[in-house]
Structure formats: structure tokens, C-alpha cells
Design an enzyme around this catalytic site. Structure first.
Site, short mmCIF file in Angstrom:
data_model
loop_
_atom_site.label_atom_id
_atom_site.label_comp_id
_atom_site.label_asym_id
_atom_site.label_seq_id
_atom_site.Cartn_x
_atom_site.Cartn_y
_atom_site.Cartn_z
N ASP A 267 0.86 -1.18 0.00
CA ASP A 267 0.00 0.00 0.00
C ASP A 267 0.89 1.23 0.00
O ASP A 267 1.58 1.51 0.98
CB ASP A 267 -0.90 -0.03 1.25
CG ASP A 267 -1.92 1.10 1.27
OD1 ASP A 267 -1.74 2.09 0.54
OD2 ASP A 267 -2.89 0.99 2.04
N HIS A 268 0.87 1.97 -1.10
CA HIS A 268 1.79 3.11 -1.25
C HIS A 268 1.43 4.28 -0.34
O HIS A 268 2.22 5.23 -0.21
CB HIS A 268 1.82 3.56 -2.71
CG HIS A 268 3.16 4.04 -3.15
ND1 HIS A 268 4.25 4.17 -2.31
CD2 HIS A 268 3.61 4.44 -4.37
CE1 HIS A 268 5.29 4.62 -2.97
NE2 HIS A 268 4.93 4.79 -4.24
N ARG A 269 0.28 4.24 0.29
CA ARG A 269 -0.03 5.28 1.29
C ARG A 269 0.82 5.07 2.54
O ARG A 269 1.16 6.02 3.25
CB ARG A 269 -1.51 5.21 1.68
CG ARG A 269 -2.50 5.50 0.56
CD ARG A 269 -3.93 5.25 1.02
NE ARG A 269 -4.14 3.87 1.44
CZ ARG A 269 -5.28 3.40 1.95
NH1 ARG A 269 -6.31 4.21 2.10
NH2 ARG A 269 -5.39 2.14 2.30
#
Length: 472
Positions: A442-444
Site C-alpha cells: 500500500d503506497h499510502r
């Protein structure tokens, strides 16, 4: 509670998961006339999460089973009636009471609710479900049959306490469950025009689909087909060569979860190809180790251990995104999920506190997880609370993939097939055992640097498994 209600106890479909609304009856273990005891398993049901066995909370004789196998039942619906005093002979029915339509709704059950084995429950009372009467219409046949069965006088309806003034005759409301009514509404089908095939004249999903297939709006009606096309059956001939499987249970829940995950968390996937020859040799050595006797030892075990060590070195990846509170939640424990393909669909049970387990303990947990999943006995709690997941696509001969995150998790590792390939080893091209790993995150939560470090650490451990000792 009347004497009849105390004697004939209804067992209602419980919520066997976390807020589930329905379950499919997979198998009945009892039938009318069978003697049951408190705690005896009477049926197996499948929810959106797992298959679960339901125990009966009463002692007695099964009086009626309301649904066939394969039927999906809403939580709170009565599925079986138990006669808790079969030696008392036929029971006298209580006089029916006239009541306004607004008061004829089902009273909330106050009796003992069905629970899973080991959860326990205190005995109390239960009220029967009352059907909402239609103005001016006779009691529905199904309701009369159930009441007569409880009365001990099959086919004899209960006598009303007082005569009811006649009303203007109206058509009876078609019998159908709420999900079927919703399906008919969505398809634009009038239930009054549908021919029922279910028990006691109940309209089923199949009846609605059949009515929808037979209904073609005039505006969309095709031009008359040639005689040859009519003779071959047209679209019916095509449908006869298709197999249609209802989307429900585990597969339905998995599909919804994957859609939500794919379009909520911004996925990034990185890949690395690594020489795992030394790891494969270690697997063979561990199989001969007395401390691993009787345990499942395979490459997945060492991949799991490598991931756990990489998380220990990079703890920020073991986190979750809390959208409601706008917080990043880093977790100091690892519930390691293992994606498992089962006949009912993909499930992801997890090993609780995997980071604290020794290699033999991890092997035992993996073996139990896989066996339970294949048998369809994974409990809902075993699939809750996962933090990271491994999917072993290599068992299908696949090199790698771009896995979708399990909802609520930050990373998932795909382990590809191990194949003998030409590889530069100590300055020379030699046949080596090689695999490709893919890490989606998850790039967040995880930037490229952190994701790359985790994947590189896993690869380094698998290339030189002695790091399991030096880095642990």
C-alpha cells in the site's frame, strides 16, 4: 410463554461470524423424528467467511426441518423445530388472537440463541415468528401447516378466538424471501406473475430468473427469427452449453473484498529474481532433523521465516491505514496470512503472533492452517486480524504475479515457482535453482525505499539462509 411454546423450541440461524446476515445450509445431520441432545451438531452452514458446524441448544426430538440443503437463510430465521417433551403426546394449540396488522410483526427472540460450540449460552425463552396477515385474506398455507404441526393436528387450522368481520377480498401476497423480492425488484419482475416451485408455494431465485428469461420488453423484442433458428432454440441452445454458478458465500465475499482493496489502496508491486539453491538444500536437511520430525517442511516455511525476519528489520511495513481516524497504525505483532485456494474459493487464514514462533512451531502452525483450510473447517476468527500475507503461486508452476492486498493489510508477498535455470555463480554459468518474488504494498503506508528494503532482505535471506540466524 405458553406450554406449546415451551415444548416446541425453534432453533434460529445465528450470526456465526462478525455481523454476517445470511448463511447457506451445506448439510443436515438430522431429520424429523431424530433425537437430539444439547450441544449435538445438527447441520453445517457456509457463511461469507467459512464453513461452520451448528450445535443444537435443546434436548428432544426433531419436529420439523424448514430448509433443504443448498438454501441460503437469513440470520434470525427459524431453521428447525425441536419437541423438548416428546413423551407428553399431542399438544393443544392455543387460541389464535386477533391483532392489528401493526402488532402482528415477529417479536424479537428472547430465548436461547444458537451459539458455536464452546461459547456457551444461558437458557431462557423464545417466541414464535408470526406472519403478518393480509387484509381480508385467509392465513397462508405454509403458516397454517406449521401451526397445525405444532398443534399435533396435521391439516387442522387453529380456531380463532372470535369471528372476524369479512373484508373486501384481495389477492394474496406472493410467498418469497426478502432476498428473492429484492432480486425480482432489481430485474423488474412482478412476483404475482411468477410460477412458484419452492415448498408450500414459495418463489425461489430460480423462479425469478426463469421469469426474467421469458420476459422480453416489447421495445427490445428482436425481429422474427428464421424458422431454422427457432427450431434450434436460439439463445436457449447457447445457455444449454453454459454452466452458471451462483456467486455466494466465500467467493462472493472474496470478490467484494478484492474490488474494495484494488480501488481503495494504491498498489505498487516490485519484483526480484533470486538464487535459492542454498535454501532448497536447507529444506532437505531440515526434513532429516529430529526436531522437525512429523512436521511439514517445504520452501514456503523458509519463505515465511524470511519474511518475518525482514519485518523485524523493517517494522514500519507491518502497519494499517485507519481511514476513519486518519491514522497509520503500526503493529508490534505479525499475524501472518497464507492465501489458500479451497473448493469454496480463496480464503486467507493467518497464524497469530507468527513472529514469536520458533521454526518448528511455525511449521506446525502452517501445517494445521493448510489442512484445516482444505477440509473447509477454517473458523471465522482464524481469518480476522491479519497484518501481512504470503501467496504461493509457485505451486501452480507460475513464475510470479501482482497480488492484490488482503483488505486492511499493508503488504503481500507472492512466491513463484522454483526452477533450475542457468545462473552466474562464482564467475561461472551454472544450473541453479531460481525463483521470482513479488511484493505488493500500500503506497499510502509504504514508500518505494521501504518496500525495496523489505523485498531485498527477503531475497538476501533466501540466497544465504544462514542470515536467518545472524539477522534474527
Amino acid at each position: 410463554m405458553t406450554a406449546t411454546e415451551q415444548r416446541f423450541r425453534e432453533f434460529k440461524m445465528p450470526d456465526v461470524g462478525e455481523g454476517l446476515t445470511e448463511a447457506e445450509i451445506l448439510k443436515w445431520y438430522v431429520r424429523p423424528g431424530d433425537t437430539v441432545t444439547d450441544g449435538q451438531v445438527i447441520c453445517e452452514v457456509e457463511t461469507a467467511k467459512a464453513a461452520v458446524e451448528l450445535p443444537c441448544p435443546y434436548d428432544g426430538v426433531v419436529q420439523a426441518v424448514h430448509f433443504d440443503e443448498g438454501v441460503t437463510v437469513d440470520v434470525g430465521t427459524s431453521i428447525i423445530v425441536v419437541d423438548t417433551n416428546p413423551g407428553a403426546g399431542p399438544a393443544e394449540a392455543p387460541a389464535a388472537e386477533a391483532a392489528p396488522a401493526a402488532e402482528a410483526e415477529e417479536a424479537e427472540p428472547q430465548g436461547r440463541q444458537a451459539v458455536l460450540v464452546g461459547y456457551g449460552a444461558a437458557p431462557s425463552s423464545t417466541k414464535r415468528r408470526a406472519r403478518k396477515p393480509q387484509p381480508g385474506a385467509a392465513a397462508e398455507p405454509a403458516a397454517a401447516a406449521v401451526q397445525a404441526e405444532l398443534n399435533g393436528h396435521a391439516g387442522t387450522p387453529a380456531t380463532p378466538a372470535a369471528p372476524v368481520a369479512p373484508a373486501v377480498p384481495t389477492a394474496e401476497r406472493p410467498l418469497a424471501k426478502p432476498p428473492v423480492r429484492k432480486l425480482a425488484k432489481d430485474l423488474g419482475i412482478d412476483l404475482a406473475t411468477v410460477t412458484p416451485t419452492g415448498p408450500d408455494g414459495v418463489i425461489t431465485r430460480e423462479d425469478v430468473h426463469a421469469a426474467a428469461s421469458a420476459t422480453v420488453p416489447a421495445a427490445q423484442a428482436p425481429a422474427p427469427a428464421p424458422a431454422a433458428a427457432v427450431a434450434t432454440g436460439g439463445s436457449e441452445a447457447v445457455r444449454a452449453r453454459e454452466t452458471r454458478t451462483p456467486i455466494k458465500g466465500v467467493r462472493k465475499a472474496t470478490a467484494q473484498a478484492m474490488v474494495n482493496s484494488a480501488f481503495t489502496a494504491p498498489h505498487v508491486t516490485e519484483f526480484i529474481t533470486v538464487d535459492v539453491t542454498r535454501t532448497m538444500k536447507l529444506v532437505q536437511e531440515l526434513k532429516q532433523d529430529p526436531d522437525m520430525a512429523g512436521l511439514r517442511v517445504n520452501p514456503l516455511l523458509l519463505v515465511a521465516k524470511a519474511l518475518l525476519v525482514a519485518i523485524k528489520r523493517n517494522p514500519e511495513i507491518n502497519a494499517a491505514w485507519d481511514e476513519e481516524n486518519q491514522e497509520i497504525v503500526r503493529k508490534d505483532y505479525v499475524n501472518l496470512g497464507i492465501a489458500a485456494a479451497t473448493p469454496r474459493g480463496l480464503i486467507v487464514p493467518n497464524i497469530k503472533d507468527a513472529e514469536a514462533k520458533t521454526l518448528p512451531q511455525l511449521a506446525a502452525a502452517l501445517g494445521e492452517l493448510v489442512s484445516t483450510a482444505r477440509e473447509g473447517r477454517t473458523a471465522p476468527g482464524d481469518m480476522a486480524g491479519g497484518t501481512v500475507t504470503i501467496t504461493n503461486v509457485g505451486v501452480f508452476g507460475v513464475d510470479t504475479g501482482t497480488p492484490i492486498l488482503n483488505p486492511g493489510e499493508s503488504a503481500i508477498l507472492a512466491f513463484g515457482a522454483v526452477k533450475l535455470q542457468p545462473w552466474v555463480h562464482k564467475g561461472k554459468v551454472k544450473p541453479r535453482q531460481v525463483t521470482t518474488l513479488a511484493l505488493s504494498f500500500d503506497h499510502r503506508l509504504v514508500d518505494g525505499e521501504l518496500g525495496s528494503k523489505v523485498l531485498a532482505d527477503i531475497a538476501a535471506i533466501l540466497e544465504h539462509p544462514k542470515r536467518l540466524i545472524t539477522w534474527a
